[in-house]
Design a protein around this motif. Structure first.
Motif, PDB file in Angstrom:
ATOM      1  N   GLU A 268       0.826  -1.197   0.000  1.00  0.00           N
ATOM      2  CA  GLU A 268       0.000   0.000   0.000  1.00  0.00           C
ATOM      3  C   GLU A 268       0.868   1.258   0.000  1.00  0.00           C
ATOM      4  O   GLU A 268       1.876   1.331   0.706  1.00  0.00           O
ATOM      5  N   PRO A 269       0.489   2.274  -0.772  1.00  0.00           N
ATOM      6  CA  PRO A 269       1.218   3.543  -0.729  1.00  0.00           C
ATOM      7  C   PRO A 269       0.985   4.235   0.607  1.00  0.00           C
ATOM      8  O   PRO A 269      -0.035   4.034   1.263  1.00  0.00           O
ATOM      9  N   THR A 270       1.958   5.061   1.003  1.00  0.00           N
ATOM     10  CA  THR A 270       1.808   5.852   2.214  1.00  0.00           C
ATOM     11  C   THR A 270       1.648   7.319   1.817  1.00  0.00           C
ATOM     12  O   THR A 270       1.526   7.644   0.631  1.00  0.00           O
ATOM     13  N   CYS A 271       1.685   8.188   2.794  1.00  0.00           N
ATOM     14  CA  CYS A 271       1.526   9.608   2.490  1.00  0.00           C
ATOM     15  C   CYS A 271       2.658  10.137   1.620  1.00  0.00           C
ATOM     16  O   CYS A 271       2.453  11.020   0.777  1.00  0.00           O
ATOM     17  N   ILE A 272       3.875   9.596   1.833  1.00  0.00           N
ATOM     18  CA  ILE A 272       5.041  10.168   1.147  1.00  0.00           C
ATOM     19  C   ILE A 272       5.777   9.183   0.254  1.00  0.00           C
ATOM     20  O   ILE A 272       6.682   9.570  -0.478  1.00  0.00           O
ATOM     21  N   THR A 273       5.418   7.889   0.287  1.00  0.00           N
ATOM     22  CA  THR A 273       6.105   6.898  -0.553  1.00  0.00           C
ATOM     23  C   THR A 273       5.113   6.176  -1.454  1.00  0.00           C
ATOM     24  O   THR A 273       3.965   5.923  -1.065  1.00  0.00           O
ATOM     25  N   ASP A 274       5.568   5.814  -2.644  1.00  0.00           N
ATOM     26  CA  ASP A 274       4.733   5.070  -3.580  1.00  0.00           C
ATOM     27  C   ASP A 274       4.554   3.627  -3.109  1.00  0.00           C
ATOM     28  O   ASP A 274       5.426   3.062  -2.443  1.00  0.00           O
ATOM     29  N   GLY A 275       3.431   3.015  -3.458  1.00  0.00           N
ATOM     30  CA  GLY A 275       3.219   1.593  -3.259  1.00  0.00           C
ATOM     31  C   GLY A 275       3.292   0.882  -4.596  1.00  0.00           C
ATOM     32  O   GLY A 275       3.660   1.469  -5.616  1.00  0.00           O
ATOM     33  N   TYR A 276       2.938  -0.399  -4.592  1.00  0.00           N
ATOM     34  CA  TYR A 276       2.935  -1.136  -5.855  1.00  0.00           C
ATOM     35  C   TYR A 276       1.993  -2.339  -5.754  1.00  0.00           C
ATOM     36  O   TYR A 276       1.622  -2.791  -4.668  1.00  0.00           O
TER      37      TYR A 276
END
Length: 461
Positions: free
Chosen positions: A325-333
């Motif tokens: 899951e993506p977070t507020c500041i990092t991408d997810g996939y």
């Protein structure tokens, strides 16, 4: 995120557990024939054979349920209609259909032939899991192994002039249909064990299937036969074979791909041939060149064709979706991965952009600053800033103050500084900062000098 390896997925554990199951099942080939003799059941007495199977599996179900309940320290019973439906489907495939064909077929063929033909259940299970239920991939090596196994089954029935007269649908044909039912039951057991306890499924499907087979056997005119200490002992052993082997098999399937477990089914004919030769004296067929060659064909390519290690980019485990899951500041996939080895499949990754902070409302931190915190689960980022005081005052009758436009905090209150204001009809006190007014009143000239007594406004008489 890559799944951690459960101890039941470790290769030595899978190998040992599966071989124990195969040894137990392999012993069933000669022991069922011995059981027929001890209970005086003739080869043509199909009702008695079905009744015999019903006693065996009912007893196996009781043993499995009691043992599983003791180990788990609670009574293993189905708690929903959905679970009961799964048990009925499993019992029809695994117990009623499979063993109805197996018992009848075994009475019309040799233990050696039955062992080799039953080896086909490995191939059928993998084909069903791959092509119908898509639980894993079907590689070219697996197909080669399946074809080789078919060749071995055909070869054992060949003579110089073609298929011999001993190949009968009621014998070898029934054994093959039993193998198909087993394959389907393995796939369903794998699927159902993901949400249900495998021992619960095993015990109750044996019990339900056993009761059905008893009723069918009695309805067809079957009689219990001659119970003797040796016969009862053999019946108890066969019940234990079913209870232990099938429960352990189900537990292994819960944590492993179908092919990784069922591949060891190739040992069933090995154990069956050896034990049939030792216990039944079927050494002639067991040592024949054609039977040995057929057995070699069944076994030769299986370890390579059913390999469970993911090599050369060909993954044998089921493909599952892995999501970070993506977070507020990092991408997810999101990507497709092989459940067997955990490797990500090429060109399947999709980037899920960072979400950004979900700021909550501003609140007062102190007289100079305010703050707000990200409301997204797992994020504790806090941001601060100076109050945004505008020029618009708020007030009461004694003082006034500025209000922050973001958090509604108040500046330090200041007492009003009044000045006299007047118009043609009245006069009042007005704060020079916030324009608050008080003491409004009309003009009064009590001394008759033509001016308001309070504000000196000229009063026209």
């Amino acid at each position: 995120m890559k799944e951690t390896t459960h101890w039941l997925q470790k290769t030595p554990v899978v190998q040992t557990g599966a071989l124990i199951c195969c040894a137990l099942w392999g012993s069933a080939f000669p022991c069922i024939k011995i059981g027929y003799e001890l209970f005086h059941i003739e080869a043509a007495d199909t009702p008695a054979q079905i009744l015999f199977a019903g006693f065996r599996f009912t007893l196996a179900g009781i043993l499995t349920i009691l043992t599983g309940s003791l180990i788990n320290r609670k009574l293993l019973i189905p708690k929903s209609a959905k679970t009961a439906g799964k048990i009925i489907r499993l019992s029809l495939l695994q117990t009623v259909i499979q063993y109805l064909f197996f018992y009848v077929g075994l009475a019309h063929t040799t233990g050696v032939k039955a062992s080799v033909i039953t080896g086909m259940n490995v191939f059928v299970a993998i084909l069903v899991a791959s092509l119908i239920f898509h639980q894993e991939s079907l590689s070219s090596l697996k197909i080669a192994g399946c074809l080789t196994g078919f060749a071995g089954v055909i070869l054992i029935n060949l003579t110089g002039s073609g298929l011999d007269s001993n190949m009968r649908f009621q014998g070898e044909g029934f054994i093959f249909l039993s193998a198909v039912a087993y394959a389907l039951s393995s796939v369903f057991l794998k699927r159902y064990s993901e949400t249900e306890h495998p021992v619960l499924l095993s015990g109750w499907q044996f019990f339900a299937g056993g009761i059905i087979m008893i009723l069918c056997g009695l309805a067809m005119g079957g009689r219990p036969g001659h119970f003797t200490p040796s016969g009862t002992g053999m019946l108890l052993y066969l019940a234990l074979v079913s209870a232990l082997a099938y429960s352990l098999w189900g537990i292994l399937l819960k944590y492993n791909p179908v092919s990784r477990v069922t591949v060891f089914g190739f040992m069933n004919p090995v154990f069956g041939v050896v034990l049939s030769a030792l216990l039944l004296g079927e050494t002639g067929q067991a040592s024949g060149v054609r039977s040995l060659l057929a057995l070699v064909l069944v076994l030769s390519l299986m370890p390579a064709a059913m390999a469970v290690d993911c090599e050369n980019g060909e993954h044998v485990g089921p493909v599952v979706t892995e999501r970070s899951e993506p977070t507020c500041i990092t991408d997810g996939y999101e990507a497709k991965v092989c459940k067997q080895c955990g490797a990500e499949l090429p060109d399947t990754r999709t980037v899920l952009p960072a979400l950004g902070h979900d700021w909550g409302a501003w609140t007062k931190a102190d007289d100079s600053n305010h703050r707000h915190t990200c409301q997204r689960s797992g994020c504790t980022v806090e941001e601060t800033g100076s109050h945004s005081f505008g020029k618009q005052y708020d007030h009461d009758d004694r003082s006034h103050w500025l209000v922050c436009s973001l958090c509604s905090a108040h500046s330090t209150a200041v007492e009003h500084e009044f000045t006299q204001k007047k118009d043609s009809t009245s006069h009042w006190q007005e704060c020079m900062s916030c324009n608050y007014t008080s003491d409004r009143g009309g003009h009064i000239d009590t001394d008759g000098n033509g001016k308001c007594d309070t504000c000196d406004y000229a009063v026209h008489i």
